[in-house]
Design an enzyme around this catalytic site. Structure first.
Site, PDB file in Angstrom:
ATOM      1  N   LYS A   1     -60.980 -55.877   3.607  1.00  0.00           N
ATOM      2  CA  LYS A   1     -62.085 -56.840   3.505  1.00  0.00           C
ATOM      3  C   LYS A   1     -62.591 -56.949   2.070  1.00  0.00           C
ATOM      4  O   LYS A   1     -62.817 -58.048   1.557  1.00  0.00           O
ATOM      5  CB  LYS A   1     -63.234 -56.399   4.416  1.00  0.00           C
ATOM      6  CG  LYS A   1     -64.575 -57.093   4.136  1.00  0.00           C
ATOM      7  CD  LYS A   1     -65.700 -56.399   4.870  1.00  0.00           C
ATOM      8  CE  LYS A   1     -67.050 -57.030   4.560  1.00  0.00           C
ATOM      9  NZ  LYS A   1     -67.528 -56.691   3.202  1.00  0.00           N
ATOM     10  N   ASN A   2     -62.779 -55.795   1.413  1.00  0.00           N
ATOM     11  CA  ASN A   2     -63.365 -55.805   0.076  1.00  0.00           C
ATOM     12  C   ASN A   2     -62.394 -56.298  -0.989  1.00  0.00           C
ATOM     13  O   ASN A   2     -62.763 -56.414  -2.158  1.00  0.00           O
ATOM     14  CB  ASN A   2     -63.869 -54.401  -0.296  1.00  0.00           C
ATOM     15  CG  ASN A   2     -65.066 -53.990   0.539  1.00  0.00           C
ATOM     16  OD1 ASN A   2     -65.783 -54.841   1.062  1.00  0.00           O
ATOM     17  ND2 ASN A   2     -65.278 -52.694   0.697  1.00  0.00           N
TER      18      ASN A   2
ATOM     19  N   ARG B   1     -72.899 -61.016   1.820  1.00  0.00           N
ATOM     20  CA  ARG B   1     -73.376 -60.515   0.536  1.00  0.00           C
ATOM     21  C   ARG B   1     -72.356 -60.754  -0.581  1.00  0.00           C
ATOM     22  O   ARG B   1     -72.729 -60.953  -1.732  1.00  0.00           O
ATOM     23  CB  ARG B   1     -73.687 -59.012   0.624  1.00  0.00           C
ATOM     24  CG  ARG B   1     -74.924 -58.699   1.437  1.00  0.00           C
ATOM     25  CD  ARG B   1     -75.212 -57.216   1.450  1.00  0.00           C
ATOM     26  NE  ARG B   1     -75.782 -56.738   0.201  1.00  0.00           N
ATOM     27  CZ  ARG B   1     -77.083 -56.525  -0.008  1.00  0.00           C
ATOM     28  NH1 ARG B   1     -77.951 -56.773   0.947  1.00  0.00           N
ATOM     29  NH2 ARG B   1     -77.511 -56.067  -1.165  1.00  0.00           N
TER      30      ARG B   1
ATOM     31  N   CYS C   1     -75.648 -57.913   4.815  1.00  0.00           N
ATOM     32  CA  CYS C   1     -76.280 -56.686   5.296  1.00  0.00           C
ATOM     33  C   CYS C   1     -77.529 -56.352   4.483  1.00  0.00           C
ATOM     34  O   CYS C   1     -77.578 -56.553   3.275  1.00  0.00           O
ATOM     35  CB  CYS C   1     -75.306 -55.511   5.201  1.00  0.00           C
ATOM     36  SG  CYS C   1     -73.939 -55.608   6.352  1.00  0.00           S
TER      37      CYS C   1
ATOM     38  N   ARG D   1     -79.556 -55.312  -4.032  1.00  0.00           N
ATOM     39  CA  ARG D   1     -78.253 -55.163  -4.676  1.00  0.00           C
ATOM     40  C   ARG D   1     -78.314 -56.102  -5.871  1.00  0.00           C
ATOM     41  O   ARG D   1     -77.833 -57.228  -5.841  1.00  0.00           O
ATOM     42  CB  ARG D   1     -77.132 -55.554  -3.714  1.00  0.00           C
ATOM     43  CG  ARG D   1     -75.735 -55.189  -4.261  1.00  0.00           C
ATOM     44  CD  ARG D   1     -74.624 -55.708  -3.371  1.00  0.00           C
ATOM     45  NE  ARG D   1     -74.510 -54.993  -2.114  1.00  0.00           N
ATOM     46  CZ  ARG D   1     -73.445 -55.105  -1.304  1.00  0.00           C
ATOM     47  NH1 ARG D   1     -72.447 -55.882  -1.637  1.00  0.00           N
ATOM     48  NH2 ARG D   1     -73.404 -54.448  -0.168  1.00  0.00           N
ATOM     49  N   PRO D   2     -78.978 -55.669  -6.950  1.00  0.00           N
ATOM     50  CA  PRO D   2     -79.300 -56.606  -8.024  1.00  0.00           C
ATOM     51  C   PRO D   2     -78.051 -57.179  -8.672  1.00  0.00           C
ATOM     52  O   PRO D   2     -77.060 -56.485  -8.867  1.00  0.00           O
ATOM     53  CB  PRO D   2     -80.095 -55.755  -9.019  1.00  0.00           C
ATOM     54  CG  PRO D   2     -79.795 -54.335  -8.682  1.00  0.00           C
ATOM     55  CD  PRO D   2     -79.433 -54.307  -7.227  1.00  0.00           C
ATOM     56  N   ILE D   3     -78.128 -58.493  -8.969  1.00  0.00           N
ATOM     57  CA  ILE D   3     -76.999 -59.142  -9.626  1.00  0.00           C
ATOM     58  C   ILE D   3     -77.299 -59.347 -11.107  1.00  0.00           C
ATOM     59  O   ILE D   3     -76.633 -60.141 -11.764  1.00  0.00           O
ATOM     60  CB  ILE D   3     -76.654 -60.477  -8.932  1.00  0.00           C
ATOM     61  CG1 ILE D   3     -77.825 -61.446  -8.992  1.00  0.00           C
ATOM     62  CG2 ILE D   3     -76.209 -60.234  -7.506  1.00  0.00           C
ATOM     63  CD1 ILE D   3     -77.432 -62.860  -8.591  1.00  0.00           C
ATOM     64  N   ASP D   4     -78.291 -58.615 -11.634  1.00  0.00           N
ATOM     65  CA  ASP D   4     -78.627 -58.785 -13.040  1.00  0.00           C
ATOM     66  C   ASP D   4     -77.454 -58.423 -13.948  1.00  0.00           C
ATOM     67  O   ASP D   4     -77.278 -59.019 -15.007  1.00  0.00           O
ATOM     68  CB  ASP D   4     -79.871 -57.963 -13.416  1.00  0.00           C
ATOM     69  CG  ASP D   4     -79.765 -56.501 -13.031  1.00  0.00           C
ATOM     70  OD1 ASP D   4     -79.050 -56.198 -12.060  1.00  0.00           O
ATOM     71  OD2 ASP D   4     -80.387 -55.651 -13.689  1.00  0.00           O
ATOM     72  N   LEU D   5     -76.614 -57.432 -13.519  1.00  0.00           N
ATOM     73  CA  LEU D   5     -75.441 -57.076 -14.329  1.00  0.00           C
ATOM     74  C   LEU D   5     -74.466 -58.244 -14.421  1.00  0.00           C
ATOM     75  O   LEU D   5     -73.885 -58.499 -15.477  1.00  0.00           O
ATOM     76  CB  LEU D   5     -74.728 -55.863 -13.732  1.00  0.00           C
ATOM     77  CG  LEU D   5     -75.421 -54.507 -13.820  1.00  0.00           C
ATOM     78  CD1 LEU D   5     -74.555 -53.444 -13.148  1.00  0.00           C
ATOM     79  CD2 LEU D   5     -75.684 -54.123 -15.266  1.00  0.00           C
TER      80      LEU D   5
ATOM     81  N   ASP E   1     -69.269 -46.804   1.636  1.00  0.00           N
ATOM     82  CA  ASP E   1     -68.945 -47.468   2.899  1.00  0.00           C
ATOM     83  C   ASP E   1     -68.500 -46.483   3.977  1.00  0.00           C
ATOM     84  O   ASP E   1     -68.585 -46.777   5.167  1.00  0.00           O
ATOM     85  CB  ASP E   1     -67.839 -48.508   2.689  1.00  0.00           C
ATOM     86  CG  ASP E   1     -68.372 -49.818   2.115  1.00  0.00           C
ATOM     87  OD1 ASP E   1     -69.589 -49.930   1.940  1.00  0.00           O
ATOM     88  OD2 ASP E   1     -67.557 -50.711   1.842  1.00  0.00           O
TER      89      ASP E   1
ATOM     90  N   ILE F   1     -75.488 -44.684  -4.072  1.00  0.00           N
ATOM     91  CA  ILE F   1     -75.157 -46.081  -4.362  1.00  0.00           C
ATOM     92  C   ILE F   1     -76.218 -47.042  -3.829  1.00  0.00           C
ATOM     93  O   ILE F   1     -76.790 -47.813  -4.586  1.00  0.00           O
ATOM     94  CB  ILE F   1     -73.767 -46.450  -3.781  1.00  0.00           C
ATOM     95  CG1 ILE F   1     -72.704 -45.420  -4.212  1.00  0.00           C
ATOM     96  CG2 ILE F   1     -73.371 -47.861  -4.212  1.00  0.00           C
ATOM     97  CD1 ILE F   1     -72.422 -45.348  -5.694  1.00  0.00           C
TER      98      ILE F   1
ATOM     99  N   ARG G   1     -67.974 -58.452  10.771  1.00  0.00           N
ATOM    100  CA  ARG G   1     -67.839 -58.799   9.356  1.00  0.00           C
ATOM    101  C   ARG G   1     -66.712 -58.001   8.691  1.00  0.00           C
ATOM    102  O   ARG G   1     -66.129 -58.455   7.711  1.00  0.00           O
ATOM    103  CB  ARG G   1     -69.148 -58.528   8.593  1.00  0.00           C
ATOM    104  CG  ARG G   1     -70.290 -59.499   8.919  1.00  0.00           C
ATOM    105  CD  ARG G   1     -71.482 -59.251   8.003  1.00  0.00           C
ATOM    106  NE  ARG G   1     -71.002 -59.157   6.631  1.00  0.00           N
ATOM    107  CZ  ARG G   1     -71.301 -58.160   5.795  1.00  0.00           C
ATOM    108  NH1 ARG G   1     -72.089 -57.186   6.183  1.00  0.00           N
ATOM    109  NH2 ARG G   1     -70.812 -58.150   4.577  1.00  0.00           N
TER     110      ARG G   1
END
Length: 436
Positions: free
Chosen positions: A24-25, A111, A135, A140-144, A325, A347, A417
């Site tokens: 999946k990932n 996500r 989920c 889960r910041p996307i600032d990076l 996970d 994490i 999912r």
């Protein structure tokens, strides 16, 4: 309103073989990457439409029937791709993809949808989308992601949860050091940098096998990428990419889930179609529990004839450390172990969402902050429980297999999912699991 539930009669020893699906990932970023193929700035300058169309076709094998994968296909179609799905094969033709907007509804389906940001920008030079859903694992910041794209010349404005992005002049040489090895940020930088001019170096890049799989697909499409599997990735942009035929790597988290199912039922399973070299950290934890774990070239045999023992400490870490996970799965197994185990989650801050539901089944788990103390009990008992995220849902299924009586797991859209028909796989090795 979802009405499907899993009914699981516990106490059955699992034996047999399970074939592991594609990861999946891995498949989600690869599906996003198909968007980059077949783009040409010189279509009107003598390049035939037939050639352009063929250059845009990718055939992706080992694509599991997951709700997240179906969501990714819907996003591709909304952007102008032709997408067909037959069995475990997905064919994407992105030759005519010109869309640059992903609707709020589609973004909230998963996500991982943020990975489309780099792909759309790389394809058409602009992108408008909202923050992703999926989920509830806490921020889960996307600032990076955004900071890295800005370093690559992208102009980004944020307005009431909407990201409006436009590609600007890209530096001929960009050296980006991530403050933490974010998988999503690494993927977005790779996707945006694959097309165009200039060299992009990512330092402290994520080293997960799924990153190497995305690189493998892009390289087969004509990209120039080196360093995959290490903490320094180098991407040299190319003028265009063509589609290809590609098989997705095995799902190491699915394999670990079925290892947990074998362990908690004192069972024996042969997991086929896996890559043991991706799973050393998981295999070592199950070995420490007292399971016999035997890796082969493309399969793992796990035997759990003895009662499960506690482990000292399990710490989630970026790859090659123990994956976050797998942590809820291991928590479920340790709930029925001999002794006390400590789990440290480094994490995600909300990764102990399985703990309250496991306590309903008789588990003795104390969780606070990043630490959970699991004191093993002799028996777990069936109860009505709810999945609150994908891996917590899988953990409840594992616990139910080792519990006495019937467990009813609801909210199973989360489980769908990441697992294709989990009840079918488990029933094939002796479990009593029904979707109702």
């Amino acid at each position: 309103m979802e009405s499907s539930k899993l009914l699981i009669e516990g106490g059955r020893r699992l034996t047999g073989e399970i074939q592991i699906h594609g990861a999946k990932n891995s498949v989600l970023p690869i599906l996003a990457a198909t968007l980059l193929c077949g783009r040409t700035k010189t279509r009107e300058a003598g390049i035939s439409r037939t050639k352009t169309r063929e250059a845009g076709i990718s055939t992706i094998h080992r694509c599991a029937g997951l709700s997240d994968a179906f969501a990714a296909m819907r996003i591709l179609r909304s952007l102008g791709c032709d997408v067909t799905h037959e069995g475990s094969t997905v064919t994407v033709n992105s030759a005519n993809a010109e869309g640059d907007i992903v609707s709020d509804g589609l973004m909230h389906e998963m996500r991982s949808s943020i990975v489309f940001l780099g792909a759309i920008l790389g394809r058409v030079g602009r992108c408008r989308l909202s923050f992703p859903g999926g989920c509830e694992l806490g921020p889960r910041p996307i600032d990076l992601h955004l900071e890295a794209l800005r370093r690559l010349g992208v102009k980004i404005t944020e307005d009431h949860g909407i990201l409006d992005c436009t590609a600007g002049a890209r530096p001929l040489s960009a050296d980006i050091t991530l403050s933490l090895p974010s998988v999503g940020a690494t993927e977005n930088i790779m996707l945006y940098s694959a097309l165009g001019a200039g060299e992009t170096v990512i330092r402290n890049a994520a080293r997960e096998p799924e990153i190497s799989d995305l690189a493998g697909y892009l390289i087969k499409c004509g990209a120039e990428i080196s360093g995959q599997g290490t903490s320094t990735l180098v991407i040299n942009g190319v003028p265009e990419l063509h589609g290809c035929e590609y098989s997705v790597m095995p799902d190491r988290i699915e394999a670990a889930t079925y290892m947990g199912a074998a362990a908690i039922t004192n069972g024996e399973l042969m997991l086929r179609g896996v890559r043991p070299s991706d799973m050393y950290s998981c295999m070592s934890v199950f070995s420490e529990m007292g399971c016999g774990v035997y890796p082969y070239d493309d399969k793992i045999f796990i035997s759990a004839r003895k009662p499960i023992s506690a482990v000292r400490t399990v710490r989630t870490m970026p790859y090659p450390g123990f994956p976050t996970d797998c942590q809820p799965i291991v928590m479920a197994v340790l709930a029925k172990s001999r002794g006390t185990s400590v789990i440290v989650e480094n994490i995600f801050e909300n990764r102990f969402m399985a703990a309250p539901e496991l306590r309903r089944m008789g588990a003795n788990i104390k969780a606070e902050g990043k630490v959970a103390v699991v004191e093993g009990v002799k028996k777990l008992y069936g109860a009505p429980v709810r999945a609150y995220d994908l891996r917590a849902g899988a953990a409840l299924v594992v616990a139910a297999l080792g519990a006495e009586g019937q467990t009813q797991v609801s909210n199973i859209h989360y489980i769908d999912r990441g697992y294709e028909s989990i009840e079918t796989a488990l029933s094939s090795v002796g479990a009593n699991v029904k979707r109702v």
